[in-house]
Enzyme design. Structure first.
Site, PDB file in Angstrom:
ATOM      1  N   GLU A   1     -16.504  -2.735  -1.636  1.00  0.00           N
ATOM      2  CA  GLU A   1     -17.193  -1.954  -2.659  1.00  0.00           C
ATOM      3  C   GLU A   1     -16.560  -0.591  -2.905  1.00  0.00           C
ATOM      4  OE1 GLU A   1     -18.612  -3.559  -0.170  1.00  0.00           O
ATOM      5  OE2 GLU A   1     -19.840  -5.086  -1.146  1.00  0.00           O
TER       6      GLU A   1
ATOM      7  N   HIS B   1     -32.254  -4.542   1.480  1.00  0.00           N
ATOM      8  CA  HIS B   1     -32.045  -5.276   0.223  1.00  0.00           C
ATOM      9  C   HIS B   1     -33.039  -4.869  -0.856  1.00  0.00           C
ATOM     10  CE1 HIS B   1     -29.334  -7.723   2.554  1.00  0.00           C
ATOM     11  NE2 HIS B   1     -29.071  -8.507   1.536  1.00  0.00           N
TER      12      HIS B   1
HETATM   13  C1  TPP Z   1     -21.659  -4.300   1.630  1.00  0.00           C
HETATM   14  C2  TPP Z   1     -22.205  -5.602   1.188  1.00  0.00           C
HETATM   15  N1  TPP Z   1     -21.647  -6.232   0.141  1.00  0.00           N
HETATM   16  C3  TPP Z   1     -22.132  -7.403  -0.277  1.00  0.00           C
HETATM   17  C4  TPP Z   1     -23.192  -7.988   0.372  1.00  0.00           C
HETATM   18  C5  TPP Z   1     -23.738  -9.327  -0.092  1.00  0.00           C
HETATM   19  N2  TPP Z   1     -23.409 -10.329   0.910  1.00  0.00           N
HETATM   20  C6  TPP Z   1     -24.303 -10.763   1.798  1.00  0.00           C
HETATM   21  S1  TPP Z   1     -23.657 -11.854   2.858  1.00  0.00           S
HETATM   22  C7  TPP Z   1     -22.172 -11.806   2.099  1.00  0.00           C
HETATM   23  C8  TPP Z   1     -21.063 -12.681   2.550  1.00  0.00           C
HETATM   24  C9  TPP Z   1     -20.147 -12.057   3.469  1.00  0.00           C
HETATM   25  O1  TPP Z   1     -19.203 -13.003   3.830  1.00  0.00           O
HETATM   26  P1  TPP Z   1     -18.737 -13.171   5.310  1.00  0.00           P
HETATM   27  O2  TPP Z   1     -18.511 -11.842   5.927  1.00  0.00           O
HETATM   28  O3  TPP Z   1     -17.589 -14.096   5.293  1.00  0.00           O
HETATM   29  O4  TPP Z   1     -19.991 -13.820   6.051  1.00  0.00           O
HETATM   30  P2  TPP Z   1     -20.645 -15.265   5.872  1.00  0.00           P
HETATM   31  O5  TPP Z   1     -21.760 -15.141   4.929  1.00  0.00           O
HETATM   32  O6  TPP Z   1     -19.596 -16.205   5.405  1.00  0.00           O
HETATM   33  O7  TPP Z   1     -21.154 -15.610   7.224  1.00  0.00           O
HETATM   34  C10 TPP Z   1     -22.196 -10.907   1.051  1.00  0.00           C
HETATM   35  C11 TPP Z   1     -21.053 -10.617   0.195  1.00  0.00           C
HETATM   36  C12 TPP Z   1     -23.755  -7.305   1.453  1.00  0.00           C
HETATM   37  N3  TPP Z   1     -24.797  -7.803   2.139  1.00  0.00           N
HETATM   38  N4  TPP Z   1     -23.238  -6.133   1.850  1.00  0.00           N
END
Ligand code: TPP
Ligand code: MG
Lengths: 350, 320
Positions: A60, A129
């Protein structure tokens, strides 16, 4: 006029902006995915290509700085984040660069970026959230902060934001996405930033409100009318800069004000409006200005706690009745089975 | 198989416990009593199950939005976790945090949070406290592939490398950040563990669907941190079967191929382990686990709801 959902209105604004101006680009995590950020970015990639519409790394802060750079290079970036909370990582680029670029370089170069952020509520969105931090952004000179309520304003204000030469924070309440409303046929229909709107005229009390709380205000005003209290509802639409004139004119007429806010109360938009109005109309006001906002506590996740935490039309009716030393029975008013969803369309979890 | 059958049995049962807890959550989600987002780890159980073999309650761990498996692998209370998801007073975070904010300090699970990358520096800081207090333990940071795109990832690893902190970074690469494939987020043919290595942290890579590989490499990684009191980064390839957030399957919506899911399902580590073990006594153990899970749901459902009057109590810690 035709009826559109709030999300479709946003989708249309993006489509129009990208069609009429090749320099508009759109990116954010999920903008090209099948759900298209709650349907708001659907079909854009197909229409405008992968160069102008793209998914991004989970980065971000950097991607906000990238928007700053792209914008001073001549593009008009529109970013999206699925929650405002995720964007907090980017406060550095936003505040230290985007907001003051024009100022600190003596007006040589401005940053026309639009950042769409979604405010969550309900279904256990909880402490990370569901933050409604419009006051943070409003506190920073150089940022414009927009919070539309109706589909019409969502479209008109988004177009206006994209073509504004300054950074604009465009805040969408998640509970508005599926609301339906009239939107003009005009493809490039605009709504001015910095102007609020009188959603309903009235004589007894001015309700200043924003975003989703304006919907609750409309319901409350109906109930209050039945009980002989005529409310004037001012939908702020832009929370920075505030359209003070419209508020002042209304308060001069009604001599009472209550401000509704989607955020917690301390250091909020609502508290600032009450402060200014109190100072200016100290001798005019017939009763103490009131605020309905969230408590100064993080949003609790549990269903068993969020009901008391969030405010709705009932709270507004009770509070305004109080201002008139009245008691209005709200036990059968606007009852719904579950307090934590905006309607049946919302099945969680997001 | 280079792993002793008794050890494999333990790994299997831990993975089984995690999967069954998650499946029970998924099955009951439609009852709409667990009213918070849930990020399930079904398909990703092997890594935490193997991990649990090498750490004790004394060690620290932190995790992400997808934390159920990590919490359970660290020995976190099932009852308190399920109660938390039901928003009850008896939940590990008193109902304030929900599924995305779990904690059980008694077993060294120091917290999981929902902002991507948010706990990478926190787990690194726990490493700093271990070092300064000269404690005999390690700190583990569970992270997803997506979080390695955040600035704090680089900043934290850099600091851990500079200071020689006893931190184990376990990156579960499931190829997705929500619906976004790794391909649109990171350069092709650049492995995440290579990135970590270039920051100055010893790193390795393992197949998170291959018990042996997973076991050997995790053992090596954890021993390295314990013996050298230095950070280690391990990337493990894994896969989630269900949607990013919620109880359903979502292979049909168009962001990934059904085939990709089926390919992983064919290699499901739980099935493979169970087949290999072909041990009838497993049934009894499994039944015991299922009973515990059932009890946890009963406990959660019957638990008291939290009192609203109390929520302000937790904004600040009282001064002693
Ligand atoms: C700073 C931030 N950006 C976006 C999100 C939205 N978000 C929630 S889970 C997620 C996926 C993150 O991917 P990863 O680290 O690979 O974890 P996974 O869900 O695959 O376990 C995102 C983008 C968030 N929670 N926090
Ligand atoms: Mg991932």
């Amino acid at each position: 006029m035709r009826e559109l959902t709030f999300s479709k209105a946003i989708n249309e604004a993006l489509e129009t902006a990208m069609r009429i101006d090749d320099s508009v680009i759109k990116y954010g995590l999920g903008v090209t995915d099948p759900l298209g950020v709650f349907n708001t970015t659907l079909d854009l990639e197909e229409k405008f290509g992968k160069d102008r519409v793209f998914d991004m790394p989970t980065s971000e802060n950097a991607m906000t700085g990238v928007a700053v750079g792209a914008s001073i290079g001549g593009l008009k970036p529109v970013m999206t984040h699925q929650r405002l909370d995720f964007f907090l990582l980017a406060m550095d680029q936003l505040v230290n660069n985007a907001a003051k670029w024009n100022f600190m370089f003596g007006g040589n170069s401005s940053v026309p970026i639009t950042i769409r952020l979604i405010i969550g509520r309900g279904w256990g969105q909880g402490p990370t959230h569901a933050q409604s931090l419009q006051a943070w952004f409003a506190h920073i000179p150089g940022l414009k902060v927009v919070m539309p309520t109706t589909p019409q304003d969502a479209k008109g204000l988004l177009l206006e934001s994209i073509f504004d030469p300054n950074p604009v924070i465009f805040l969408e309440h998640r509970w508005l996405h599926n609301m339906v409303g009239d939107v003009p046929e005009d493809d490039d229909f605009r709504v001015a930033i910095g102007k609020c709107e009188i959603l309903k005229s009235g004589n007894d009390v001015t309700i200043v409100s924003m975003s989703y709380m304006s919907i609750e205000a409309i319901h409350a005003a109906e109930k209050l009318t039945e009980n002989g209290i005529s409310c004037e509802i001012i939908d702020l639409k832009t929370v920075s800069p505030v359209d003070w004139e419209t508020i002042y004119e209304s308060v001069e007429k009604t001599k009472r004000i209550i401000v509704l806010d989607t955020s917690s109360e301390f250091a909020s938009i609502a508290s600032d409006i009450v402060a200014k109005v109190s100072t200016k109309f100290f001798n005019v006001l017939k009763s103490a200005p009131q605020i309905i906002a969230l408590p100064d506590v993080h949003s609790p996740t549990s269903y068993h706690l969020s009901g008391n935490y969030y405010k709705d039309a009932k709270d507004i009716v009770v509070e305004i009745a109080n201002m008139f030393d009245k008691n209005i029975d709200v036990s059968d008013f606007m009852t719904k089975e579950h307090h934590d969803i905006p309607g049946d369309w919302f099945k969680g979890p997001f | 198989m280079k792993i002793d059958k008794e050890i494999l049995k333990k790994i299997y049962l831990t993975a089984f416990k995690i999967r069954k807890v998650e499946e029970e959550i998924a099955d009951r989600y439609k009852e709409q009593e667990m009213r918070c987002p849930v990020h399930l780890s079904i398909g990703q159980e092997l890594v935490p199950a193997v991990y649990s073999m090498f750490v004790t309650e004394n060690d620290y761990a932190v995790s992400t939005h997808r934390a159920h498996a990590h919490y359970l692998s660290k020995g976190g209370s099932i009852n308190k976790m399920i109660a938390e998801i039901y928003g009850k007073e008896t939940g590990c975070s008193k109902g304030l945090g929900g599924s995305m904010h779990l904690i059980d300090e008694e077993v060294g699970f120091m917290g999981s949070t929902a902002i991507v990358g948010g706990t990478i520096p926190v787990g690194t800081g726990l490493g700093l406290s271990i070092k300064i207090k000269q404690e005999n333990k390690i700190s583990t940071v569970f992270l997803g592939d997506g979080s390695t795109e955040e600035g704090v990832f680089y900043e934290s690893l850099n600091f851990a490398a500079v200071k020689d902190l006893p931190v184990l970074y376990i990156c579960e690469n499931n190829m997705y950040s929500v619906y976004s494939n790794l391909e649109v987020r990171q350069p092709k043919n650049r492995k995440i563990y290579k990135l970590a290595e270039s920051i100055g942290i010893k790193s390795s890579h393992a197949n998170g669907y291959d018990v042996e590989d997973c076991y050997m490499k995790l053992e090596e990684a954890i021993n390295y941190v314990k013996e050298n009191k230095k950070p280690f980064f391990i990337e493990l390839d894994t896969y989630r079967y269900r949607e990013h957030c919620g109880p359903n399957y979502d292979n049909h919506i168009g962001y990934r191929e059904e085939q990709e899911y089926k390919k992983h399902l064919e290699k499901d580590p739980l099935n493979i382990m169970k087949e290999y073990l072909s041990d009838e006594s497993l049934d009894i153990e499994e039944k015991k686990i299922l009973e515990k899970i059932d009890d946890a749901f009963t406990f959660a459902k019957e638990s008291q709801i939290p009192k609203y009057e109390n929520i302000e109590k937790y904004i600040y810690k009282e001064k002693n």
